[in-house]
Design an enzyme around this catalytic site. Sequence first.
Site, PDB file in Angstrom:
ATOM      1  N   PRO A  56       0.829  -1.216   0.000  1.00  0.00           N
ATOM      2  CA  PRO A  56       0.000   0.000   0.000  1.00  0.00           C
ATOM      3  C   PRO A  56       0.862   1.264   0.000  1.00  0.00           C
ATOM      4  CG  PRO A  56      -0.817  -1.590   1.590  1.00  0.00           C
ATOM      5  CD  PRO A  56       0.500  -2.114   1.098  1.00  0.00           C
ATOM      6  N   GLU A  57       0.435   2.242  -0.784  1.00  0.00           N
ATOM      7  CA  GLU A  57       1.118   3.525  -0.842  1.00  0.00           C
ATOM      8  C   GLU A  57       0.292   4.562  -0.084  1.00  0.00           C
ATOM      9  OE1 GLU A  57       2.433   4.457  -4.859  1.00  0.00           O
ATOM     10  OE2 GLU A  57       2.558   2.331  -5.357  1.00  0.00           O
TER      11      GLU A  57
END
Length: 293
Positions: A2-3
């Site tokens: 996840p960013e």
Amino acid sequence: MPELPEVETVRRGLIPAMEGVRIKHVTAHRGDLRFPLQADFAARLNGRTVTGLGRRAKYLLADLDSGDVLLMHLGMSGSFRVMQDGDGAIPGAFHHPRGESRTHDHVVFEMDNGAAISFNDPRRFGYMKIVARADLDDEPFLKALGPEPLGNAFDAAMLAQACKAKKTSLKAALLDQRVVAGLGNIYVCEALYRAHLSPKRQASTLASRGGAPADRAVRLVGAIRAVLTAAIEAGGSSLRDHRQTSGELGYFQHSFQVYDREGEPCRTRGCRGTVKRFTQNGRSTFWCPSCQK
């Protein structure tokens, strides 16, 4: 992994269940995630009230009334699910039904408002750590991070200064968390495409010889802000593991302009190029060689 948009989406989903609420009880079903949990992990959380829930780069930070901060990282496959008195949240249009297996629910927070918040992480690359608020600036996971890309301090001048002496590619510089915090492979590809800048371009070209920001630095900062804002509004991108706290899918992947579109026509008006893919620093890079210079 996840960013920033995915982590911010999770933060916003957790706020109604956690912020201002007392933690009744914490159950750790195992003694480690990516790293061992502290021996007094549950004891320092039980009975504490979450006074605020913030984010720094890809980290979630839960401030506690004890003066501690619970630092949380989703790793590659980590997700939080909020269940209200066993009923769960009302599914939305992009709901992904949760299976019955609780095998990978490694940490469960029982809240005073009736919510049960479980941290599920099949690959166990996520981690949690309790840090005293007074020591947070010296926390190894956080102290080397660059500016927040959606913060007021992040602008073309700052980015140009950070890159002016770099001999690496522009993409590699943007993935360096010391230059700008929270960006990952997907959103760097998307931002470079929107700014019409080649991922192969030398990072130092964002600055003039005197260190002033070039026009391309201004374009890039605007593109980074725009793509992150749009992704957050869409609930992030769900490619493999990302789910919102309600179980909903993010859907920004349907708005990708270049990422994972190898062989498709470039979407820039007037460009007759084709999206290409190549490996850069061990990651897939998607770009249009015709309009990204």
